[in-house]
Enzyme design. Structure first.
Site, PDB file in Angstrom:
ATOM      1  N   ASP A 253       0.906  -1.106  -0.193  1.00 16.47           N
ATOM      2  CA  ASP A 253      -0.012  -0.500  -0.128  1.00 16.47           C
ATOM      3  C   ASP A 253       0.309   1.287   0.328  1.00 16.47           C
ATOM      4  O   ASP A 253       1.719   1.295   0.802  1.00 16.47           O
ATOM      5  CB  ASP A 253      -0.833   0.166   1.112  1.00 16.47           C
ATOM      6  CG  ASP A 253      -1.633   0.713   1.382  1.00 16.47           C
ATOM      7  OD1 ASP A 253      -1.963   1.949   0.361  1.00 16.47           O
ATOM      8  OD2 ASP A 253      -2.267   2.177   2.579  1.00 16.47           O
TER       9      ASP A 253
ATOM     10  N   ASN B 134      -0.242   4.264   0.099  1.00 21.86           N
ATOM     11  CA  ASN B 134      -0.863   5.990   0.330  1.00 21.86           C
ATOM     12  C   ASN B 134      -2.109   5.562   1.856  1.00 21.86           C
ATOM     13  O   ASN B 134      -2.837   6.352   2.010  1.00 21.86           O
ATOM     14  CB  ASN B 134      -2.114   5.985  -0.664  1.00 21.86           C
ATOM     15  CG  ASN B 134      -3.299   5.357  -1.190  1.00 21.86           C
ATOM     16  OD1 ASN B 134      -3.359   4.037  -0.536  1.00 21.86           O
ATOM     17  ND2 ASN B 134      -3.639   5.525  -1.687  1.00 21.86           N
TER      18      ASN B 134
ATOM     19  N   ASP C 236      -4.205   4.001   2.205  1.00 17.52           N
ATOM     20  CA  ASP C 236      -5.481   3.289   3.257  1.00 17.52           C
ATOM     21  C   ASP C 236      -6.042   1.676   3.278  1.00 17.52           C
ATOM     22  O   ASP C 236      -6.751   1.266   3.342  1.00 17.52           O
ATOM     23  CB  ASP C 236      -6.355   3.764   1.198  1.00 17.52           C
ATOM     24  CG  ASP C 236      -6.201   2.909   0.348  1.00 17.52           C
ATOM     25  OD1 ASP C 236      -4.752   2.456   1.141  1.00 17.52           O
ATOM     26  OD2 ASP C 236      -6.525   2.764  -0.982  1.00 17.52           O
TER      27      ASP C 236
ATOM     28  N   ASP D 237      -2.112  -1.151  -4.018  1.00 15.67           N
ATOM     29  CA  ASP D 237      -1.957  -0.778  -4.880  1.00 15.67           C
ATOM     30  C   ASP D 237      -0.645  -0.534  -6.348  1.00 15.67           C
ATOM     31  O   ASP D 237       0.264  -1.131  -6.076  1.00 15.67           O
ATOM     32  CB  ASP D 237      -2.358   0.870  -4.660  1.00 15.67           C
ATOM     33  CG  ASP D 237      -1.060   2.054  -4.045  1.00 15.67           C
ATOM     34  OD1 ASP D 237      -0.037   1.390  -4.216  1.00 15.67           O
ATOM     35  OD2 ASP D 237      -1.972   2.280  -2.870  1.00 15.67           O
TER      36      ASP D 237
ATOM     37  N   ASP E  56      -3.584 -10.203 -15.445  1.00 15.03           N
ATOM     38  CA  ASP E  56      -4.755 -11.446 -15.505  1.00 15.03           C
ATOM     39  C   ASP E  56      -6.336 -10.943 -16.957  1.00 15.03           C
ATOM     40  O   ASP E  56      -6.124 -10.519 -17.121  1.00 15.03           O
ATOM     41  CB  ASP E  56      -5.894 -11.366 -14.264  1.00 15.03           C
ATOM     42  CG  ASP E  56      -5.518 -12.682 -13.556  1.00 15.03           C
ATOM     43  OD1 ASP E  56      -6.163 -13.736 -13.776  1.00 15.03           O
ATOM     44  OD2 ASP E  56      -4.529 -13.015 -12.456  1.00 15.03           O
TER      45      ASP E  56
ATOM     46  N   ASP F 261      -7.981 -16.650 -16.252  1.00  9.39           N
ATOM     47  CA  ASP F 261      -8.550 -17.126 -15.412  1.00  9.39           C
ATOM     48  C   ASP F 261      -9.760 -18.216 -16.208  1.00  9.39           C
ATOM     49  O   ASP F 261     -10.678 -18.038 -17.192  1.00  9.39           O
ATOM     50  CB  ASP F 261      -9.670 -15.947 -14.891  1.00  9.39           C
ATOM     51  CG  ASP F 261     -10.100 -16.278 -13.474  1.00  9.39           C
ATOM     52  OD1 ASP F 261      -9.521 -16.614 -12.671  1.00  9.39           O
ATOM     53  OD2 ASP F 261     -11.144 -16.034 -13.152  1.00  9.39           O
TER      54      ASP F 261
ATOM     55  N   GLU G 226      -5.131 -21.297 -16.965  1.00 12.12           N
ATOM     56  CA  GLU G 226      -5.929 -22.053 -15.502  1.00 12.12           C
ATOM     57  C   GLU G 226      -6.871 -22.466 -16.068  1.00 12.12           C
ATOM     58  O   GLU G 226      -8.105 -22.311 -16.280  1.00 12.12           O
ATOM     59  CB  GLU G 226      -6.597 -20.948 -14.507  1.00 12.12           C
ATOM     60  CG  GLU G 226      -7.221 -21.394 -13.424  1.00 12.12           C
ATOM     61  CD  GLU G 226      -7.902 -20.688 -12.505  1.00 12.12           C
ATOM     62  OE1 GLU G 226      -7.752 -20.754 -10.991  1.00 12.12           O
ATOM     63  OE2 GLU G 226      -8.983 -19.718 -13.091  1.00 12.12           O
TER      64      GLU G 226
ATOM     65  N   HIS H 205      -2.783 -17.049  -5.422  1.00 10.44           N
ATOM     66  CA  HIS H 205      -3.578 -16.400  -4.297  1.00 10.44           C
ATOM     67  C   HIS H 205      -4.758 -17.930  -3.774  1.00 10.44           C
ATOM     68  O   HIS H 205      -5.708 -16.627  -3.394  1.00 10.44           O
ATOM     69  CB  HIS H 205      -4.369 -15.421  -5.904  1.00 10.44           C
ATOM     70  CG  HIS H 205      -5.021 -15.777  -6.664  1.00 10.44           C
ATOM     71  ND1 HIS H 205      -4.755 -16.641  -7.965  1.00 10.44           N
ATOM     72  CD2 HIS H 205      -6.383 -15.690  -7.339  1.00 10.44           C
ATOM     73  CE1 HIS H 205      -5.344 -16.580  -8.382  1.00 10.44           C
ATOM     74  NE2 HIS H 205      -5.968 -16.598  -7.923  1.00 10.44           N
ATOM     75  N   ASP H 206      -5.357 -18.144  -5.251  1.00 12.01           N
ATOM     76  CA  ASP H 206      -5.884 -19.471  -3.896  1.00 12.01           C
ATOM     77  C   ASP H 206      -5.950 -20.076  -3.551  1.00 12.01           C
ATOM     78  O   ASP H 206      -6.509 -21.704  -3.713  1.00 12.01           O
ATOM     79  CB  ASP H 206      -6.982 -19.986  -5.497  1.00 12.01           C
ATOM     80  CG  ASP H 206      -8.152 -19.149  -6.310  1.00 12.01           C
ATOM     81  OD1 ASP H 206      -8.327 -18.350  -5.297  1.00 12.01           O
ATOM     82  OD2 ASP H 206      -7.707 -19.099  -7.969  1.00 12.01           O
TER      83      ASP H 206
END
Length: 562
Positions: A21, A23, A25, A29, A98, A199, A256, A329-330
Site C-alpha cells: 500500500d 497511500n 488506505d 496498489d 490476468d 482465469d 487456468e 492466490h487461491d
C-alpha cells in the site's frame, strides 16, 4: 526441444490488494508494486504476473470486472500502470496480466444492456434461459455456493453464473463476444504487456443442452463440470484467439484449466503453439480434496504426489510445457499445507525443501508473493476475520445444512481458505508489517514481527536467499530448464528423488519431505558430482546419504553415463 524465453523464466505472482500500500488506505496498489520492483529484481524473477487491478465492484476481489480497460481507483490510475510497466521493463522483467473473460461483473455495461430487455442487441452476450418447474433451468450449483442461476425480474429469465451471482457468464458462442474480447486483448498487447494468465479459461464453452448435474458432496446442487469444463468449442475459440491475437505478439499465455488431463493439457499448450504456451493443472492440489471438496484438514500423501507430478512431467515431455507451482492466490500456504510451520527452524527448512523439489523440475516455476519468505497460514479467529466470498458462503451453507459444526468449519477455513494467501505481504517488523501505515483490509499474520523480508534480506541463510539461489541456478544450467525427468524411489514415503538428463549431463535432486530422518543410496554415476545447492548440511557423498528432517540437495554430474 524448441527453446523459448517463457520456458527459461521464473514467474512471480503479485496479488495487488495485499502486496504494498502506497497511500495508507490499507489496500495495496500499483504505485506500491512500483516501489518494490528492486526487491523483485534482487530476487531474480523474470516475469511479474499481476492479479486483477481492473475496475470492479470487488465482490470477488477484482475477479468481477466492470471495465477491462480501466483501473480500479483504489489501485491507482492508468498512468500508474504505465509507469509500473515501464519500470519492470527497465529492470529486464516482463509483465503478465490476468484475463478474466469467462464472466464479467453484473455492473459491466454489456450486462446492464443485456438484462434491460429480451430484444436488446447485447442480450446474447450472456447466457439466459427460461426457468423449469417453477425454478432454475437446471440443478447446477455455483462455485461460490447456492444455485448457478439467478432470476432477473425485469425479463423473467435466469442468467448463468458459475461463480457469484454478481459474475454473469459471458456467452462465447456469440461471435460478437469473442471479437470484443480479442479487441480488448490487442489493446493491452499494444500497450506493452507480455502475456496473459487466463482465469478459468477451460470453462468458456458450455454444452448447449445444459442437463442436470450429479449432486456435489455436502450440497443440494448438481455439478456443472461435465457440461462446462473443457466444453465442446473451447479449443476452437482458443485457436481463433491465437490466430487473431496471440500469434501477433511474443507472449507468455497460461490457462487456468481445472479438470485437466494430460492429453487435454497437450491440446491447450501444444508444442505447435496453436493455443496457449502452458496451462495450470490442479490435480496435485486435489490430493487432499483441495479442488473437489476442499473443506477438510487432510495432508497430501507423498507417494501419491510423486506419482502424480511424475505423470505430468513424463506426459507433457516433448508435447507441451509444464507450469510448476505450490501456491497462488487461491491456495493456502504450502509451508502450512505440506511443510512444518510449528517452529521457525522447521518452517524455514521445509520451505526450502519444498522449493528445491519443485524448482529442479521441468517447467516454468511460479512463485507466489511471500512464498520466497516461507509465509504461513494465518491464525484467523472467527468468521469476522475472513474476507473471501467462497469461504464465507461455504461456512453459512455447510453449517446451515449440518455438514459441519461451526467450530469444525472454522478449523477447515483456517487450513484451506483462500484468505491464507491474501493477508498482507510481510515486509518488515514495523506496525502493519511495512505493508501499510493505515488499517489493512484483512488482518496481518501476527508472525510478521519475526517472519519478514527485511530480516531475511539481511540473513544469508534465509528462505529468500535460497529462492534467489534456485532462480540463479535455473538461469545458469540449461539442464534444469530442458532436461528430461525420471523419478527414483516411487514408493518411498519420505524421499522425493529424481534425475534430469540433457546432452551428457545428469542432475540429481533429493528431498526429504518429512520431519523424520531418512536415508538415500546415491545412484551409480554420481560419484564426484558437483553439489549445486543443499538444505541442511552438505551431504556426505559416499554411497549412503543420511538426510535430516527436511534436508535436500541437488547434484550435477557433467560426464554422466547415460
Amino acid at each position: 526441444m524448441k527453446k523459448a524465453w517463457w520456458k527459461e523464466s521464473v514467474v512471480y505472482q503479485i496479488y495487488p490488494r495485499s502486496f504494498q500500500d502506497s497511500n495508507g488506505d490499507g489496500v495495496g496498489d500499483l504505485p506500491g508494486i512500483l516501489r518494490r520492483l528492486d526487491y523483485l529484481k534482487e530476487l531474480g524473477v523474470d516475469v511479474l504476473w499481476i492479479s486483477p487491478f481492473y475496475k470492479s465492484p470487488g465482490g470477488d476481489n477484482g475477479y468481477d470486472i466492470s471495465d477491462y480497460q480501466a483501473i480500479q481507483p483504489e489501485f491507482g490510475t492508468m498512468e500508474d500502470f504505465d509507469r509500473l510497466l515501464a519500470g519492470a521493463h527497465a529492470r529486464g522483467m516482463r509483465v503478465v496480466i490476468d484475463l478474466v473473460v469467462n464472466h464479467t461483473s453484473k455492473e459491466h455495461p454489456w450486462f446492464i444492456e443485456s438484462r434491460s430487455s429480451r430484444d436488446n442487441p447485447k442480450r446474447d452476450y450472456y447466457i439466459w434461459r427460461d426457468g423449469k418447474n417453477g425454478g432454475p433451468p437446471n440443478n447446477w450449483g455455483s462455485n461460490f455456493s447456492g444455485s448457478a442461476w439467478t432470476l432477473d425480474e425485469t425479463t423473467g429469465q435466469y442468467y448463468l453464473h458459475t461463480f457469484g451471482d454478481f459474475q454473469p457468464d459471458l456467452n462465447w458462442d456469440n461471435p460478437a463476444v469473442r471479437q470484443e474480447v480479442f479487441r480488448m486483448m490487442r489493446w493491452w498487447c499494444d500497450k506493452g504487456v507480455d502475456g496473459f494468465r487466463m482465469d478459468v479459461i477451460s470453462m468458456i464453452s458450455k454444452t448447449p443442452e445444459m442437463p442436470d448435474g450429479e449432486r456435489k458432496p455436502g450440497s443440494s446442487y448438481g455439478s456443472f463440470a461435465p457440461y462446462v469444463v473443457n466444453g465442446p468449442n473451447v479449443h476452437a475459440y482458443l485457436q481463433q484467439m491465437n490466430r487473431e491475437v496471440l500469434s501477433q505478439y511474443d507472449l507468455l499465455t497460461v490457462g487456468e484449466c481445472s479438470g485437466l488431463t494430460v492429453d487435454q493439457a497437450c491440446r491447450y499448450a501444444n508444442a505447435d503453439g496453436t493455443e496457449l504456451t502452458m496451462a495450470f493443472q490442479f490435480e496435485h492440489m486435489d490430493l487432499d480434496g483441495g479442488e473437489s471438496f476442499k473443506w477438510n484438514t487432510r495432508k497430501i500423501d507423498l507417494v501419491e504426489l510423486k506419482a502424480l507430478l511424475t505423470k505430468w512431467q513424463k506426459g507433457l515431455e516433448d508435447r507441451a510445457w509444464n507450469s510448476l507451482y505450490w501456491c497462488n492466490h487461491d491456495q493456502p500456504r504450502i509451508v502450512s499445507r505440506m511443510g512444518d510451520d510449528s517452529t521457525p527452524a522447521l518452517r524455514e527448512k521445509s520451505a526450502k525443501a519444498l522449493a528445491l523439489c519443485l524448482h529442479m523440475m521441468q517447467g516454468t516455476p511460479y512463485v507466489y508473493q511471500g512464498e520466497e519468505l516461507g509465509m504461513t497460514n494465518v491464525p484467523f479467529g472467527g468468521l469476522e476475520d475472513f474476507r473471501d466470498v467462497e469461504s464465507i458462503n461455504a461456512y453459512h451453507e455447510l453449517t446451515a445444512n449440518h455438514t459441519f459444526t461451526p467450530q469444525r468449519m472454522l478449523e477447515c477455513l483456517r487450513y484451506k481458505s483462500r484468505d491464507n494467501a491474501r493477508t498482507p505481504m510481510q515486509w518488515d517488523s514495523s506496525a502493519g508489517a511495512g505493508f501499510t501505515t493505515g488499517t489493512p483490509w484483512i488482518m496481518v499474520n501476527p508472525n510478521y514481527t519475526s517472519l519478514n523480508a527485511a530480516e531475511q534480506l539481511a540473513r544469508p541463510d534465509s528462505v529468500f536467499h535460497f529462492y534467489q539461489a534456485l532462480i540463479r541456478l535455473r538461469h545458469t544450467h540449461e539442464i534444469i530448464v530442458y532436461g528430461s525427468y525420471d523419478l527414483l524411489l516411487p514408493d518411498d514415503p519420505q524421499v522425493y528423488a529424481y534425475t534430469r538428463t540433457l546432452n551428457g549431463q545428469k542432475l540429481l535432486c533429493v528431498c526429504n519431505l518429512t520431519g523424520r530422518p531418512a536415508s538415500f543410496a546415491l545412484p551409480a554415476g554420481f560419484a564426484g558430482a558437483r553439489l549445486l545447492i543443499s538444505v541442511g548440511d552438505a551431504p556426505s557423498l559416499d554411497g549412503q546419504v543420511t538426510l535430516g528432517p527436511w534436508d535436500g540437495f541437488a547434484l550435477l554430474q557433467d560426464n554422466a553415463e547415460l
